[in-house]
Design a protein around this motif. Structure first.
Motif, PDB file in Angstrom:
ATOM      1  N   ASP A   1       0.820  -1.206   0.000  1.00  0.00           N
ATOM      2  CA  ASP A   1       0.000   0.000   0.000  1.00  0.00           C
ATOM      3  C   ASP A   1       0.859   1.263   0.000  1.00  0.00           C
ATOM      4  OD1 ASP A   1      -2.214  -1.585  -0.036  1.00  0.00           O
ATOM      5  OD2 ASP A   1      -2.737  -1.287   2.079  1.00  0.00           O
ATOM      6  N   ALA A   2       1.922   1.267   0.807  1.00  0.00           N
ATOM      7  CA  ALA A   2       2.786   2.441   0.868  1.00  0.00           C
ATOM      8  C   ALA A   2       3.472   2.684  -0.475  1.00  0.00           C
ATOM      9  CB  ALA A   2       3.823   2.275   1.972  1.00  0.00           C
ATOM     10  N   LEU A   3       3.936   1.620  -1.125  1.00  0.00           N
ATOM     11  CA  LEU A   3       4.603   1.778  -2.409  1.00  0.00           C
ATOM     12  C   LEU A   3       3.626   2.163  -3.506  1.00  0.00           C
ATOM     13  CD1 LEU A   3       7.121  -1.170  -2.150  1.00  0.00           C
ATOM     14  CD2 LEU A   3       7.730   1.211  -2.566  1.00  0.00           C
ATOM     15  N   ALA A   4       2.409   1.611  -3.464  1.00  0.00           N
ATOM     16  CA  ALA A   4       1.414   1.966  -4.475  1.00  0.00           C
ATOM     17  C   ALA A   4       1.028   3.438  -4.357  1.00  0.00           C
ATOM     18  CB  ALA A   4       0.178   1.080  -4.324  1.00  0.00           C
ATOM     19  N   ARG A   5       0.921   3.941  -3.142  1.00  0.00           N
ATOM     20  CA  ARG A   5       0.599   5.350  -2.960  1.00  0.00           C
ATOM     21  C   ARG A   5       1.732   6.229  -3.501  1.00  0.00           C
ATOM     22  NH1 ARG A   5       1.388   9.504   0.679  1.00  0.00           N
ATOM     23  NH2 ARG A   5      -0.363  10.960   0.828  1.00  0.00           N
ATOM     24  N   ALA A   6       2.979   5.849  -3.190  1.00  0.00           N
ATOM     25  CA  ALA A   6       4.104   6.620  -3.715  1.00  0.00           C
ATOM     26  C   ALA A   6       4.132   6.569  -5.236  1.00  0.00           C
ATOM     27  CB  ALA A   6       5.408   6.098  -3.129  1.00  0.00           C
ATOM     28  N   ALA A   7       3.804   5.406  -5.810  1.00  0.00           N
ATOM     29  CA  ALA A   7       3.815   5.288  -7.272  1.00  0.00           C
ATOM     30  C   ALA A   7       2.772   6.179  -7.917  1.00  0.00           C
ATOM     31  CB  ALA A   7       3.584   3.833  -7.677  1.00  0.00           C
ATOM     32  N   SER A   8       1.660   6.419  -7.219  1.00  0.00           N
ATOM     33  CA  SER A   8       0.618   7.274  -7.776  1.00  0.00           C
ATOM     34  C   SER A   8       1.032   8.743  -7.804  1.00  0.00           C
ATOM     35  CB  SER A   8      -0.677   7.126  -6.977  1.00  0.00           C
ATOM     36  OG  SER A   8      -0.547   7.691  -5.679  1.00  0.00           O
ATOM     37  N   LEU A   9       2.060   9.093  -7.031  1.00  0.00           N
ATOM     38  CA  LEU A   9       2.510  10.484  -6.938  1.00  0.00           C
ATOM     39  C   LEU A   9       3.837  10.727  -7.629  1.00  0.00           C
ATOM     40  CD1 LEU A   9       1.700  11.014  -3.146  1.00  0.00           C
ATOM     41  CD2 LEU A   9       0.341  11.808  -5.088  1.00  0.00           C
ATOM     42  N   LEU A  10       4.655   9.678  -7.762  1.00  0.00           N
ATOM     43  CA  LEU A  10       6.033   9.840  -8.231  1.00  0.00           C
ATOM     44  C   LEU A  10       6.385   8.763  -9.233  1.00  0.00           C
ATOM     45  CD1 LEU A  10       7.542  10.131  -4.664  1.00  0.00           C
ATOM     46  CD2 LEU A  10       7.267  12.065  -6.201  1.00  0.00           C
ATOM     47  N   HIS A  11       7.460   9.001  -9.979  1.00  0.00           N
ATOM     48  CA  HIS A  11       8.137   7.978 -10.776  1.00  0.00           C
ATOM     49  C   HIS A  11       7.171   7.158 -11.634  1.00  0.00           C
ATOM     50  CE1 HIS A  11      11.726   8.883  -8.487  1.00  0.00           C
ATOM     51  NE2 HIS A  11      11.041   8.713  -7.381  1.00  0.00           N
ATOM     52  N   PRO A  12       6.511   7.745 -12.616  1.00  0.00           N
ATOM     53  CA  PRO A  12       5.597   6.966 -13.451  1.00  0.00           C
ATOM     54  C   PRO A  12       6.340   5.910 -14.243  1.00  0.00           C
ATOM     55  CG  PRO A  12       6.025   9.112 -14.441  1.00  0.00           C
ATOM     56  CD  PRO A  12       6.644   9.136 -13.063  1.00  0.00           C
ATOM     57  N   PRO A  13       5.681   4.780 -14.532  1.00  0.00           N
ATOM     58  CA  PRO A  13       6.320   3.753 -15.373  1.00  0.00           C
ATOM     59  C   PRO A  13       6.411   4.232 -16.815  1.00  0.00           C
ATOM     60  CG  PRO A  13       4.044   3.151 -14.871  1.00  0.00           C
ATOM     61  CD  PRO A  13       4.340   4.380 -14.066  1.00  0.00           C
ATOM     62  N   PRO A  14       7.114   3.491 -17.674  1.00  0.00           N
ATOM     63  CA  PRO A  14       7.248   3.898 -19.082  1.00  0.00           C
ATOM     64  C   PRO A  14       5.897   3.947 -19.788  1.00  0.00           C
ATOM     65  CG  PRO A  14       8.915   2.274 -18.502  1.00  0.00           C
ATOM     66  CD  PRO A  14       7.961   2.327 -17.358  1.00  0.00           C
ATOM     67  N   PRO A  15       5.852   4.514 -21.011  1.00  0.00           N
ATOM     68  CA  PRO A  15       4.593   4.622 -21.746  1.00  0.00           C
ATOM     69  C   PRO A  15       3.907   3.270 -21.939  1.00  0.00           C
ATOM     70  CG  PRO A  15       6.289   5.965 -22.779  1.00  0.00           C
ATOM     71  CD  PRO A  15       6.959   5.167 -21.713  1.00  0.00           C
ATOM     72  N   LEU A  16       2.585   3.328 -22.089  1.00  0.00           N
ATOM     73  CA  LEU A  16       1.780   2.111 -22.150  1.00  0.00           C
ATOM     74  C   LEU A  16       2.181   1.218 -23.314  1.00  0.00           C
ATOM     75  CD1 LEU A  16      -0.537   0.807 -20.613  1.00  0.00           C
ATOM     76  CD2 LEU A  16      -2.133   1.971 -22.148  1.00  0.00           C
ATOM     77  N   ALA A  17       2.440   1.801 -24.488  1.00  0.00           N
ATOM     78  CA  ALA A  17       2.814   0.982 -25.649  1.00  0.00           C
ATOM     79  C   ALA A  17       4.110   0.224 -25.380  1.00  0.00           C
ATOM     80  CB  ALA A  17       2.956   1.859 -26.890  1.00  0.00           C
ATOM     81  N   VAL A  18       5.071   0.859 -24.693  1.00  0.00           N
ATOM     82  CA  VAL A  18       6.331   0.192 -24.352  1.00  0.00           C
ATOM     83  C   VAL A  18       6.070  -0.968 -23.399  1.00  0.00           C
ATOM     84  CG1 VAL A  18       8.561   0.492 -23.231  1.00  0.00           C
ATOM     85  CG2 VAL A  18       7.698   2.260 -24.764  1.00  0.00           C
ATOM     86  N   GLN A  19       5.253  -0.733 -22.370  1.00  0.00           N
ATOM     87  CA  GLN A  19       4.962  -1.798 -21.415  1.00  0.00           C
ATOM     88  C   GLN A  19       4.307  -2.998 -22.102  1.00  0.00           C
ATOM     89  OE1 GLN A  19       3.440  -0.756 -17.433  1.00  0.00           O
ATOM     90  NE2 GLN A  19       3.357   1.352 -18.170  1.00  0.00           N
ATOM     91  N   ARG A  20       3.349  -2.743 -22.980  1.00  0.00           N
ATOM     92  CA  ARG A  20       2.651  -3.847 -23.644  1.00  0.00           C
ATOM     93  C   ARG A  20       3.553  -4.567 -24.641  1.00  0.00           C
ATOM     94  NH1 ARG A  20      -3.355  -0.977 -24.312  1.00  0.00           N
ATOM     95  NH2 ARG A  20      -3.901  -1.192 -22.092  1.00  0.00           N
ATOM     96  N   ALA A  21       4.465  -3.825 -25.263  1.00  0.00           N
ATOM     97  CA  ALA A  21       5.420  -4.484 -26.152  1.00  0.00           C
ATOM     98  C   ALA A  21       6.338  -5.410 -25.364  1.00  0.00           C
ATOM     99  CB  ALA A  21       6.224  -3.436 -26.925  1.00  0.00           C
ATOM    100  N   VAL A  22       6.783  -4.980 -24.178  1.00  0.00           N
ATOM    101  CA  VAL A  22       7.608  -5.848 -23.336  1.00  0.00           C
ATOM    102  C   VAL A  22       6.806  -7.069 -22.891  1.00  0.00           C
ATOM    103  CG1 VAL A  22       8.897  -6.010 -21.171  1.00  0.00           C
ATOM    104  CG2 VAL A  22       9.067  -3.959 -22.561  1.00  0.00           C
ATOM    105  N   ALA A  23       5.521  -6.887 -22.579  1.00  0.00           N
ATOM    106  CA  ALA A  23       4.682  -8.022 -22.199  1.00  0.00           C
ATOM    107  C   ALA A  23       4.634  -9.055 -23.316  1.00  0.00           C
ATOM    108  CB  ALA A  23       3.276  -7.542 -21.855  1.00  0.00           C
ATOM    109  N   ASP A  24       4.492  -8.604 -24.553  1.00  0.00           N
ATOM    110  CA  ASP A  24       4.482  -9.530 -25.683  1.00  0.00           C
ATOM    111  C   ASP A  24       5.860 -10.143 -25.897  1.00  0.00           C
ATOM    112  OD1 ASP A  24       1.832  -9.089 -26.070  1.00  0.00           O
ATOM    113  OD2 ASP A  24       2.041  -7.945 -27.932  1.00  0.00           O
ATOM    114  N   PHE A  25       6.918  -9.351 -25.698  1.00  0.00           N
ATOM    115  CA  PHE A  25       8.277  -9.873 -25.853  1.00  0.00           C
ATOM    116  C   PHE A  25       8.509 -11.042 -24.884  1.00  0.00           C
ATOM    117  CE2 PHE A  25      12.976  -9.603 -25.687  1.00  0.00           C
ATOM    118  CZ  PHE A  25      13.254  -9.516 -27.046  1.00  0.00           C
ATOM    119  N   LEU A  26       7.952 -10.917 -23.681  1.00  0.00           N
ATOM    120  CA  LEU A  26       8.035 -12.004 -22.707  1.00  0.00           C
ATOM    121  C   LEU A  26       7.089 -13.139 -23.066  1.00  0.00           C
ATOM    122  CD1 LEU A  26       8.093  -9.876 -19.432  1.00  0.00           C
ATOM    123  CD2 LEU A  26       9.937 -11.359 -20.186  1.00  0.00           C
TER     124      LEU A  26
END
Length: 498
Positions: free
Chosen positions: A338-363
């Motif tokens: 919960d503490a990390l999820a709250r921090a993630a909602s305020l800081l340090h966004p993950p990479p763009p959605l298309a990049v994340q989904r491409a990595v998911a397919d790569f895996l």
């Protein structure tokens, strides 16, 4: 228009102040940007069509301005590749600082040159770029309107599921997809941990020697570090308990200690987990290149032994795919989620959605597993070529450590300072790392050695690189030792009114 071009003043802003033709005013602003350094040598300018739209002028106006700048030597046209600021310029930009000495061979435009022995750089020359481009294009084309609103700050669900499945098979880490958090690389993960779980003044164990970027990030967050030594079995847990028994964190690289390369032994792993359970501490496992063991199958992750939820597993695709991806992940125990999820909602966004989904397919489509399998064979070849070249050509003052994994070799150095060797090597186009820079407490006795990355060094080039490294070592050995300046004489104490 690119970020570098965006700083140019608007042509429209000058229309009320000048009666000069539009092409002359456009010529003036581009020339001024080049001379001031706002447009650096080698920078790509927008196409004539894009510049015309941006500046609100005709394409013919842009063509005239570009042509004049080309005739005067400020720009160069490279066919379909575009128009670029001349590199080097016919005159230096005004106010530009003098350039440091560099490798005289120019790097390809827009790409940083890969120099032999760079640490932490995988074999980007062998990455399946065509496959990656196809997957990335697939998801860029499939974007829906709903994707343009907001994304999950903990990461896309498809990627979290793919990472959980991958870890269960390859690293022995059993986790639900909800426990996986996608981060902006390992440093993004460190930022989340420091903001969500740490308070300034908390104690943290750090391996000594250890990864200097982790050390810098923790000190920036205000943590007090306990430098815990390592030996042939990895982190000396008993020493950590003696130094800081109630520490809040322990940051470890158990599969392949950074930078010395040994694995944390099973008794030490169990002792570390027992301490964390008793102290209520978090163990942060940095598994930065756990996929690459050259003498045996990859070791299971420390997280696979964690039955009390005290280990936070941190991984990255920078070493197994490519560094520019800047995509990492955490496997988070329920007690920290919960503490990390709250921090993630305020800081340090993950990479763009298309990049994340491409990595998911790569895996998910098996490309990642096939790529890692090919890289293990390639790295064994390149590691062997470098080791043989070092044995045959390197200085007798360089002694290899028997590390069994990872993407670099560690060599102990005698007769010269490693920092001096690194500086001399840089002038010869090489980029080894200095072992002493990874040391947390130099008071234990300064470590002297070199970190020699081999993943991005093709086997046929190993001998030439080692020959230049030997030259750098000899130059460093012949250099006079640094002199210690005498302290200035003490100034007399002034008595009376200040």
């Amino acid at each position: 228009m690119s970020a570098r071009s965006a700083a140019l003043p608007s042509v429209d802003s000058a229309r009320q102040r000048s009666h000069r033709p539009l092409h002359a005013r456009l010529y003036d602003r581009i020339r001024k940007a080049i001379l001031s350094g706002a447009l650096s040598p080698g920078a790509r300018l927008p196409s004539a069509r894009a510049m015309a739209l941006e500046a609100g002028v005709s394409r013919g106006t842009v063509d005239v301005a570009y042509a004049r700048l080309s005739v005067e030597g400020f720009l160069v046209t490279r066919g379909a590749a575009g128009t670029f600021v001349t590199s080097p310029l016919p005159i230096p930009p005004r106010g530009a600082p003098p350039s440091p000495a560099r490798d005289p061979r120019p790097a390809p435009h827009g790409r940083a040159a890969l120099r032999p022995f760079q640490v932490g750089v995988p074999a980007v020359d062998a990455f399946p770029v065509a496959t990656w481009s196809r997957l990335l294009g697939r998801h860029a084309r499939r974007a829906r309107a709903s994707d343009l609103a907001r994304s999950d700050p903990c990461g896309d669900g498809a990627l979290r599921e793919a990472v959980a499945a991958h870890l269960a098979v390859s690293r022995g880490v059993v986790a639900r997809a909800e426990q996986v958090m996608i981060t902006g690389g390992y440093h993004g993960a460190l930022g989340l941990l420091a903001r969500a779980l740490a308070r300034p003044g908390d104690r943290a164990w750090l391996e000594d020697p250890g990864y200097h970027r982790t050390r810098d990030a923790l000190e920036l967050a205000g943590l007090r570090l306990a430098a815990v030594p390592v030996d042939a079995e990895g982190l000396v847990v008993a020493r950590g308990v003696a130094l800081a028994p109630r520490a809040r964190f322990a940051f470890v690289t158990p599969s392949h200690q950074m930078p010395l390369g040994m694995a944390l032994s099973l008794p030490r792993r169990l002792a570390l987990l027992a301490w964390a359970r008793g102290a209520g501490a978090w163990v942060v496992e940095d598994d930065y290149d756990g996929e690459f063991q050259h003498a045996s199958a990859p070791l299971p992750a420390l997280k696979s032994l964690d039955d009390q939820g005290r280990v936070i597993y941190a991984g990255t695709f920078s070493k197994s795919m490519f560094p520019a991806l800047r995509l990492g992940f955490l496997v988070v125990p329920d007690g920290a989620h919960d503490a990390l999820a709250r921090a993630a909602s305020l800081l340090h966004p993950p990479p763009p959605l298309a990049v994340q989904r491409a990595v998911a397919d790569f895996l998910g489509e098996g490309h990642f597993a096939r790529h890692v399998r090919r890289m293990r064979a390639l790295y064994a070849e390149r590691r062997g070529a470098l080791a043989r070249a070092l044995e045959e050509l390197a200085s007798p003052h360089l002694q290899l450590d028997p590390g069994a994994g990872g993407l670099h070799l560690t060599a102990r150095l005698t007769g010269a300072r490693d920092g001096e060797v690194v500086e001399r090597a840089a002038l010869l186009g090489l980029a080894p790392g200095a072992l002493s820079s990874y040391q947390v407490r130099a008071g234990r006795g300064r470590l002297e050695g070199l970190l020699l990355g081999f993943a991005a060094l093709p086997a046929p080039r190993a001998r030439k690189a080692v020959s230049r490294l030997a030259q750098a070592i000899e130059q460093a050995r012949e250099a006079p030792p640094p002199c210690t300046p005498e302290p200035p004489p003490a100034r007399p104490t002034r008595v009376g009114r200040r």
